[in-house]
Enzyme design. Structure first.
Site, PDB file in Angstrom:
ATOM      1  CD1 TRP A 167       0.118  -0.849   3.321  1.00  0.00           C
ATOM      2  CD2 TRP A 167      -0.143   1.358   3.265  1.00  0.00           C
ATOM      3  NE1 TRP A 167       0.625  -0.347   4.498  1.00  0.00           N
ATOM      4  CE2 TRP A 167       0.467   1.007   4.495  1.00  0.00           C
ATOM      5  CE3 TRP A 167      -0.407   2.710   3.023  1.00  0.00           C
ATOM      6  CZ2 TRP A 167       0.819   1.959   5.462  1.00  0.00           C
ATOM      7  CZ3 TRP A 167      -0.059   3.651   3.988  1.00  0.00           C
ATOM      8  CH2 TRP A 167       0.542   3.273   5.178  1.00  0.00           C
ATOM      9  CD  GLU A 177      -4.552   5.796   0.317  1.00  0.00           C
ATOM     10  OE1 GLU A 177      -4.656   6.798   1.039  1.00  0.00           O
ATOM     11  OE2 GLU A 177      -4.176   4.678   0.736  1.00  0.00           O
ATOM     12  CE1 TYR A 261      12.186   0.902  15.940  1.00  0.00           C
ATOM     13  CE2 TYR A 261      12.155   0.243  18.225  1.00  0.00           C
ATOM     14  CZ  TYR A 261      12.615   0.072  16.931  1.00  0.00           C
ATOM     15  OH  TYR A 261      13.477  -0.934  16.636  1.00  0.00           O
ATOM     16  N   PRO A 263       6.833   0.554  14.621  1.00  0.00           N
ATOM     17  CG  PRO A 263       7.754   0.898  12.494  1.00  0.00           C
ATOM     18  CD  PRO A 263       8.129   0.570  13.928  1.00  0.00           C
ATOM     19  CB  SER A 264       1.910  -1.556  11.825  1.00  0.00           C
ATOM     20  OG  SER A 264       1.279  -1.454  13.064  1.00  0.00           O
ATOM     21  CE1 TYR A 265       0.836  -2.106   7.086  1.00  0.00           C
ATOM     22  CE2 TYR A 265       0.306  -0.420   8.704  1.00  0.00           C
ATOM     23  CZ  TYR A 265      -0.057  -1.505   7.950  1.00  0.00           C
ATOM     24  OH  TYR A 265      -1.340  -2.001   8.055  1.00  0.00           O
ATOM     25  CG  HIS A 267       8.579   3.195   3.385  1.00  0.00           C
ATOM     26  ND1 HIS A 267       9.341   2.943   2.260  1.00  0.00           N
ATOM     27  CD2 HIS A 267       8.330   4.523   3.390  1.00  0.00           C
ATOM     28  CE1 HIS A 267       9.531   4.089   1.611  1.00  0.00           C
ATOM     29  NE2 HIS A 267       8.930   5.055   2.287  1.00  0.00           N
ATOM     30  CG  LEU A 268      10.849   7.342   8.636  1.00  0.00           C
ATOM     31  CD1 LEU A 268      11.202   6.659   9.952  1.00  0.00           C
ATOM     32  CD2 LEU A 268      11.778   8.505   8.378  1.00  0.00           C
ATOM     33  CG  HIS A 269       4.839   5.693   8.421  1.00  0.00           C
ATOM     34  ND1 HIS A 269       5.397   4.434   8.342  1.00  0.00           N
ATOM     35  CD2 HIS A 269       4.035   5.681   9.502  1.00  0.00           C
ATOM     36  CE1 HIS A 269       4.926   3.692   9.335  1.00  0.00           C
ATOM     37  NE2 HIS A 269       4.098   4.418  10.054  1.00  0.00           N
TER      38      HIS A 269
HETATM   39  P1  M7G Z   1       2.320   2.620  11.967  1.00  0.00           P
HETATM   40  O1  M7G Z   1       2.990   3.471  12.968  1.00  0.00           O
HETATM   41  O2  M7G Z   1       3.212   1.819  11.061  1.00  0.00           O
HETATM   42  O3  M7G Z   1       1.360   1.574  12.642  1.00  0.00           O
HETATM   43  O4  M7G Z   1       1.411   3.589  11.126  1.00  0.00           O
HETATM   44  P2  M7G Z   1      -0.075   1.621  13.284  1.00  0.00           P
HETATM   45  O5  M7G Z   1      -1.031   1.231  12.169  1.00  0.00           O
HETATM   46  O6  M7G Z   1      -0.014   0.539  14.309  1.00  0.00           O
HETATM   47  O7  M7G Z   1      -0.303   2.987  13.824  1.00  0.00           O
HETATM   48  C1  M7G Z   1       0.908   3.295   9.867  1.00  0.00           C
HETATM   49  C2  M7G Z   1      -0.203   4.278   9.573  1.00  0.00           C
HETATM   50  O8  M7G Z   1      -0.628   4.087   8.235  1.00  0.00           O
HETATM   51  C3  M7G Z   1      -1.422   4.042  10.462  1.00  0.00           C
HETATM   52  O9  M7G Z   1      -1.788   5.251  11.075  1.00  0.00           O
HETATM   53  C4  M7G Z   1      -2.475   3.487   9.506  1.00  0.00           C
HETATM   54  O10 M7G Z   1      -3.791   3.892   9.855  1.00  0.00           O
HETATM   55  C5  M7G Z   1      -2.054   4.077   8.183  1.00  0.00           C
HETATM   56  N1  M7G Z   1      -2.433   3.254   7.030  1.00  0.00           N
HETATM   57  C6  M7G Z   1      -2.361   1.920   6.958  1.00  0.00           C
HETATM   58  N2  M7G Z   1      -2.778   1.526   5.718  1.00  0.00           N
HETATM   59  C7  M7G Z   1      -2.813   0.132   5.275  1.00  0.00           C
HETATM   60  C8  M7G Z   1      -3.092   2.632   5.005  1.00  0.00           C
HETATM   61  C9  M7G Z   1      -3.555   2.851   3.676  1.00  0.00           C
HETATM   62  O11 M7G Z   1      -3.766   1.944   2.860  1.00  0.00           O
HETATM   63  N3  M7G Z   1      -3.723   4.152   3.315  1.00  0.00           N
HETATM   64  C10 M7G Z   1      -3.526   5.197   4.186  1.00  0.00           C
HETATM   65  N4  M7G Z   1      -3.759   6.433   3.752  1.00  0.00           N
HETATM   66  N5  M7G Z   1      -3.097   5.009   5.450  1.00  0.00           N
HETATM   67  C11 M7G Z   1      -2.875   3.736   5.851  1.00  0.00           C
END
Ligand code: M7G
Length: 303
Positions: A167, A177, A261, A263-265, A267-269
């Site tokens: 995503w 998106e 930290y 994170p779930s994903y 890739h830095l965001h």
């Molecule tokens: P995170 O800190 O990796 O983990 O944040 P968390 O989900 O435990 O907070 C990832 C962020 O990306 C979260 O706030 C999610 O709500 C958001 N997110 C996840 N997905 C799969 C999507 C997506 O497909 N589109 C968008 N716009 N945001 C997403």
């Protein structure tokens, strides 16, 4: 894997340094959506297996089930009231009396359906990781040293035990998106995309929630950050806040800007949320203010 949380401790790349990382205004309509979204009935075939978690105070429920024989998670959340809707609420709703006593009376209000929408997220097909993420479970707070990271966390990430980043790539490559992008800086080293997090329905600024996804592809998390990333982080800090001020009239001192930290994903965001909104995951056990992270990296550079 149980949640691993680094609290107030982060070592530099060379392991010598221990950085202290402490860590209603209404938007008229969905910004950036292409007209009225089509009404779909995909959930009529959803078969519930179990409730993964249910948060009565937040009016949010996570449900596991199947959709066309595939595992799926449905997340439903009642949305905040919008001041702009109140007049219509009062004129077009019906009230059923529950009880009356002296000056007090309670009712069940039936609002017109369009004022009573439920924000719904569907993950399908959902993996075991999704089920674990959304299941209410006991968490543990541990200190993760650099050695722990290298011997436990990194191998875990590298074995692709974590969530797919598809995503994220779709957003960066403008395959998904696209119409939701709030701001983009295309620079490959210091650039990023800023867009609404999918937790935010964009109906009101009170619960504003955006994420900035960085263009560099090699920064998994806060752990990978070094002094060389200061320009990237400062760029996101400054341009992200300016873009939010311009689009939503929300000034920098009303924003909570942070990294998770773990994170779930990976890739830095960076998360940008309205300071007045208690976002899930904004606690000190997991959220690290971007300003603190920049400050820590700058201090490390000066030493
Ligand atoms: P995170 O800190 O990796 O983990 O944040 P968390 O989900 O435990 O907070 C990832 C962020 O990306 C979260 O706030 C999610 O709500 C958001 N997110 C996840 N997905 C799969 C999507 C997506 O497909 N589109 C968008 N716009 N945001 C997403």
């Amino acid at each position: 894997m149980a949640d691993i949380v680094v609290k107030r401790e982060l070592e530099s790349e060379d392991g010598e340094l221990s950085l202290k990382v402490k860590k209603r205004k209404v938007i008229s309509d969905n910004v950036g959506e292409e007209g009225e979204p089509e009404c779909q009935k995909i959930l009529s075939g959803f078969k519930t297996s179990s409730v993964l978690s249910d948060y009565t105070r937040e009016k949010r429920i996570f449900i596991h089930g199947t959709l066309a024989d595939q595992d799926a998670v449905v997340i439903m959340e009642k949305t905040p009231f919008r001041e702009d809707d109140l007049a219509e609420f009062f004129s077009n709703s019906t009230l059923k009396l529950d009880m009356k006593n002296d000056i007090y009376s309670t009712y069940k209000l039936r609002a017109p359906p369009h004022l009573n929408e439920i924000k719904t997220t569907v993950v399908c097909p959902a993996t075991k990781k999704h089920l674990n993420k959304y299941k209410r479970q006991e968490s543990f707070l541990v200190e993760e040293t650099k050695t722990d990271y290298e011997s436990i966390t990194l191998p875990f990430i590298e074995k692709q035990n974590t969530f797919s980043l598809q995503w994220v790539y779709n957003i960066l490559q403008k395959k998904a998106e696209v119409e939701r992008i709030v701001y983009e800086d295309p620079d490959p080293d210091t650039g990023f995309m800023l867009l609404p997090d999918f937790k935010w329905d964009q109906k009101q600024v009170d619960d504003l929630y955006l994420i900035a996804i960085v263009h560099p592809m090699n920064i998994k998390s806060l752990r990978d950050l070094t002094a060389e990333h200061i320009p990237l982080l400062k760029n996101i800090w400054q341009k992200g806040q300016a873009a939010i001020l311009e689009r939503y009239s929300l000034p920098a001192n009303k924003l909570r800007v942070y990294l998770h930290y773990q994170p779930s994903y990976y890739h830095l965001h960076i998360h940008f949320t309205n300071l007045g909104y208690d976002t899930p995951g904004c606690g000190v056990d997991r959220a690290h203010l971007l300003s603190d992270v920049i400050q820590a990296l700058v201090s490390a550079l000066l030493q």
